[in-house]
Design a protein around this motif. Structure first.
Motif, PDB file in Angstrom:
ATOM      1  N   ALA A  26       0.825  -1.208   0.000  1.00  0.00           N
ATOM      2  CA  ALA A  26       0.000   0.000   0.000  1.00  0.00           C
ATOM      3  C   ALA A  26       0.860   1.260   0.000  1.00  0.00           C
ATOM      4  CB  ALA A  26      -0.932  -0.004   1.216  1.00  0.00           C
ATOM      5  N   ILE A  27       1.927   1.260   0.788  1.00  0.00           N
ATOM      6  CA  ILE A  27       2.829   2.412   0.844  1.00  0.00           C
ATOM      7  C   ILE A  27       3.535   2.590  -0.499  1.00  0.00           C
ATOM      8  CG2 ILE A  27       4.920   3.343   1.938  1.00  0.00           C
ATOM      9  CD1 ILE A  27       2.441   3.460   3.747  1.00  0.00           C
ATOM     10  N   ALA A  28       3.938   1.495  -1.125  1.00  0.00           N
ATOM     11  CA  ALA A  28       4.594   1.572  -2.435  1.00  0.00           C
ATOM     12  C   ALA A  28       3.637   2.133  -3.484  1.00  0.00           C
ATOM     13  CB  ALA A  28       5.102   0.201  -2.852  1.00  0.00           C
ATOM     14  N   CYS A  29       2.394   1.686  -3.448  1.00  0.00           N
ATOM     15  CA  CYS A  29       1.380   2.185  -4.382  1.00  0.00           C
ATOM     16  C   CYS A  29       1.164   3.683  -4.173  1.00  0.00           C
ATOM     17  CB  CYS A  29       0.087   1.408  -4.165  1.00  0.00           C
ATOM     18  SG  CYS A  29      -1.258   1.874  -5.249  1.00  0.00           S
ATOM     19  N   TYR A  30       1.077   4.095  -2.943  1.00  0.00           N
ATOM     20  CA  TYR A  30       0.906   5.510  -2.600  1.00  0.00           C
ATOM     21  C   TYR A  30       2.107   6.320  -3.078  1.00  0.00           C
ATOM     22  CZ  TYR A  30       0.247   9.574   0.497  1.00  0.00           C
ATOM     23  OH  TYR A  30       0.103  10.829   1.004  1.00  0.00           O
ATOM     24  N   GLY A  31       3.295   5.759  -2.941  1.00  0.00           N
ATOM     25  CA  GLY A  31       4.514   6.442  -3.364  1.00  0.00           C
ATOM     26  C   GLY A  31       4.550   6.716  -4.856  1.00  0.00           C
ATOM     27  N   LYS A  32       3.882   5.886  -5.643  1.00  0.00           N
ATOM     28  CA  LYS A  32       3.844   6.091  -7.092  1.00  0.00           C
ATOM     29  C   LYS A  32       3.104   7.364  -7.475  1.00  0.00           C
ATOM     30  CE  LYS A  32       4.287   1.245  -8.272  1.00  0.00           C
ATOM     31  NZ  LYS A  32       3.637   0.061  -8.849  1.00  0.00           N
ATOM     32  N   SER A  33       2.324   7.897  -6.549  1.00  0.00           N
ATOM     33  CA  SER A  33       1.590   9.140  -6.814  1.00  0.00           C
ATOM     34  C   SER A  33       2.469  10.369  -6.600  1.00  0.00           C
ATOM     35  CB  SER A  33       0.359   9.224  -5.902  1.00  0.00           C
ATOM     36  OG  SER A  33       0.754   9.461  -4.556  1.00  0.00           O
ATOM     37  N   GLY A  34       3.720  10.125  -6.165  1.00  0.00           N
ATOM     38  CA  GLY A  34       4.620  11.237  -5.917  1.00  0.00           C
ATOM     39  C   GLY A  34       4.591  11.723  -4.477  1.00  0.00           C
ATOM     40  N   ARG A  35       3.758  11.108  -3.659  1.00  0.00           N
ATOM     41  CA  ARG A  35       3.659  11.494  -2.259  1.00  0.00           C
ATOM     42  C   ARG A  35       4.482  10.531  -1.422  1.00  0.00           C
ATOM     43  NH1 ARG A  35      -1.189  15.048  -1.839  1.00  0.00           N
ATOM     44  NH2 ARG A  35      -0.433  15.241   0.271  1.00  0.00           N
ATOM     45  N   LYS A  36       4.840  10.953  -0.236  1.00  0.00           N
ATOM     46  CA  LYS A  36       5.638  10.123   0.657  1.00  0.00           C
ATOM     47  C   LYS A  36       4.982  10.074   2.029  1.00  0.00           C
ATOM     48  CE  LYS A  36      10.215   9.402   2.457  1.00  0.00           C
ATOM     49  NZ  LYS A  36      11.563   9.850   2.594  1.00  0.00           N
ATOM     50  N   ALA A  37       4.761   8.863   2.517  1.00  0.00           N
ATOM     51  CA  ALA A  37       4.153   8.687   3.831  1.00  0.00           C
ATOM     52  C   ALA A  37       5.194   8.921   4.919  1.00  0.00           C
ATOM     53  CB  ALA A  37       3.562   7.287   3.959  1.00  0.00           C
ATOM     54  N   MET A  38       4.750   9.531   6.005  1.00  0.00           N
ATOM     55  CA  MET A  38       5.615   9.720   7.162  1.00  0.00           C
ATOM     56  C   MET A  38       5.680   8.407   7.950  1.00  0.00           C
ATOM     57  SD  MET A  38       4.580  13.529   8.441  1.00  0.00           S
ATOM     58  CE  MET A  38       2.924  13.703   7.820  1.00  0.00           C
ATOM     59  N   ASP A  39       6.691   8.268   8.788  1.00  0.00           N
ATOM     60  CA  ASP A  39       6.884   7.025   9.534  1.00  0.00           C
ATOM     61  C   ASP A  39       5.666   6.644  10.372  1.00  0.00           C
ATOM     62  OD1 ASP A  39       9.386   6.693   8.437  1.00  0.00           O
ATOM     63  OD2 ASP A  39      10.455   7.509  10.167  1.00  0.00           O
ATOM     64  N   TRP A  40       5.061   7.599  11.051  1.00  0.00           N
ATOM     65  CA  TRP A  40       3.913   7.279  11.892  1.00  0.00           C
ATOM     66  C   TRP A  40       2.722   6.846  11.048  1.00  0.00           C
ATOM     67  CZ3 TRP A  40      -0.769   9.787  11.693  1.00  0.00           C
ATOM     68  CH2 TRP A  40      -0.798  11.029  11.068  1.00  0.00           C
ATOM     69  N   GLN A  41       2.607   7.385   9.817  1.00  0.00           N
ATOM     70  CA  GLN A  41       1.534   6.967   8.927  1.00  0.00           C
ATOM     71  C   GLN A  41       1.773   5.531   8.453  1.00  0.00           C
ATOM     72  OE1 GLN A  41       2.135  10.214   6.200  1.00  0.00           O
ATOM     73  NE2 GLN A  41       0.244  11.218   6.825  1.00  0.00           N
ATOM     74  N   LYS A  42       3.022   5.213   8.149  1.00  0.00           N
ATOM     75  CA  LYS A  42       3.353   3.850   7.731  1.00  0.00           C
ATOM     76  C   LYS A  42       2.998   2.854   8.824  1.00  0.00           C
ATOM     77  CE  LYS A  42       7.211   5.208   4.783  1.00  0.00           C
ATOM     78  NZ  LYS A  42       8.673   5.151   4.601  1.00  0.00           N
ATOM     79  N   LEU A  43       3.332   3.183  10.052  1.00  0.00           N
ATOM     80  CA  LEU A  43       3.037   2.296  11.177  1.00  0.00           C
ATOM     81  C   LEU A  43       1.544   1.997  11.262  1.00  0.00           C
ATOM     82  CD1 LEU A  43       4.041   0.844  13.762  1.00  0.00           C
ATOM     83  CD2 LEU A  43       3.662   3.001  14.963  1.00  0.00           C
ATOM     84  N   LEU A  44       0.726   3.015  11.123  1.00  0.00           N
ATOM     85  CA  LEU A  44      -0.725   2.822  11.163  1.00  0.00           C
ATOM     86  C   LEU A  44      -1.203   1.975   9.987  1.00  0.00           C
ATOM     87  CD1 LEU A  44      -1.984   6.359  12.234  1.00  0.00           C
ATOM     88  CD2 LEU A  44      -1.981   4.280  13.601  1.00  0.00           C
ATOM     89  N   VAL A  45      -0.684   2.243   8.803  1.00  0.00           N
ATOM     90  CA  VAL A  45      -1.097   1.487   7.614  1.00  0.00           C
ATOM     91  C   VAL A  45      -0.712   0.014   7.747  1.00  0.00           C
ATOM     92  CG1 VAL A  45      -0.763   1.220   5.116  1.00  0.00           C
ATOM     93  CG2 VAL A  45      -1.118   3.487   6.093  1.00  0.00           C
ATOM     94  N   TYR A  46       0.484  -0.261   8.266  1.00  0.00           N
ATOM     95  CA  TYR A  46       0.894  -1.650   8.473  1.00  0.00           C
ATOM     96  C   TYR A  46      -0.106  -2.365   9.379  1.00  0.00           C
ATOM     97  CZ  TYR A  46       5.497  -0.281   6.630  1.00  0.00           C
ATOM     98  OH  TYR A  46       6.516   0.184   5.851  1.00  0.00           O
ATOM     99  N   ASP A  47      -0.518  -1.711  10.452  1.00  0.00           N
ATOM    100  CA  ASP A  47      -1.461  -2.328  11.378  1.00  0.00           C
ATOM    101  C   ASP A  47      -2.859  -2.448  10.773  1.00  0.00           C
ATOM    102  OD1 ASP A  47       0.569  -2.526  13.235  1.00  0.00           O
ATOM    103  OD2 ASP A  47      -0.075  -0.790  14.410  1.00  0.00           O
ATOM    104  N   ILE A  48      -3.302  -1.428  10.080  1.00  0.00           N
ATOM    105  CA  ILE A  48      -4.630  -1.455   9.461  1.00  0.00           C
ATOM    106  C   ILE A  48      -4.731  -2.594   8.450  1.00  0.00           C
ATOM    107  CG2 ILE A  48      -6.159  -0.213   7.867  1.00  0.00           C
ATOM    108  CD1 ILE A  48      -5.215   2.389   9.291  1.00  0.00           C
ATOM    109  N   LEU A  49      -3.667  -2.835   7.699  1.00  0.00           N
ATOM    110  CA  LEU A  49      -3.682  -3.856   6.644  1.00  0.00           C
ATOM    111  C   LEU A  49      -3.077  -5.185   7.102  1.00  0.00           C
ATOM    112  CD1 LEU A  49      -2.808  -1.570   3.610  1.00  0.00           C
ATOM    113  CD2 LEU A  49      -5.016  -2.571   4.195  1.00  0.00           C
ATOM    114  N   ALA A  50      -3.139  -5.439   8.395  1.00  0.00           N
ATOM    115  CA  ALA A  50      -2.594  -6.686   8.955  1.00  0.00           C
ATOM    116  C   ALA A  50      -3.459  -7.874   8.551  1.00  0.00           C
ATOM    117  CB  ALA A  50      -2.545  -6.579  10.474  1.00  0.00           C
TER     118      ALA A  50
END
Length: 91
Positions: A26-50
């Motif tokens: 999900a983070i890689a897909c988001y990165g293709k849009s030219g945006r970059k997730a912050m570390d705390w956002q990544k942590l939440l996304v990892y847990d949400i998509l567990a």
């Protein structure tokens, strides 16, 4: 980039144990849009998509409280974009 001020991880959290996460994709897909997730956002996304051993979602519901923090909506955007990608792949 300047050092971040304040705590960058949750002071409290309850996350069910999980075997894997779709967060990296999900983070890689988001990165293709030219945006970059912050570390705390990544942590939440990892847990949400567990996912559990049987590949089912570990969390059917997920809540978060991030007072006075910019970027809460980006966590949802990352999840939504990934959901659209999963739906597209299922066609």
């Amino acid at each position: 980039m300047a050092d971040r001020i304040g705590r960058q991880t949750p002071t409290e959290s309850f996350v069910l144990p999980y075997q894997k996460t779709d967060g990296t994709e999900a983070i890689a897909c988001y990165g293709k849009s030219g945006r970059k997730a912050m570390d705390w956002q990544k942590l939440l996304v990892y847990d949400i998509l567990a996912r559990e051993k049987d590949n089912q979602w570990a969390h059917m519901k997920y809540g978060l409280s991030v007072p006075r923090q910019n970027g809460k909506n980006e966590v949802i955007a990352i999840r939504e974009v990934y959901g659209l990608l999963l739906e597209r792949q299922a066609e």
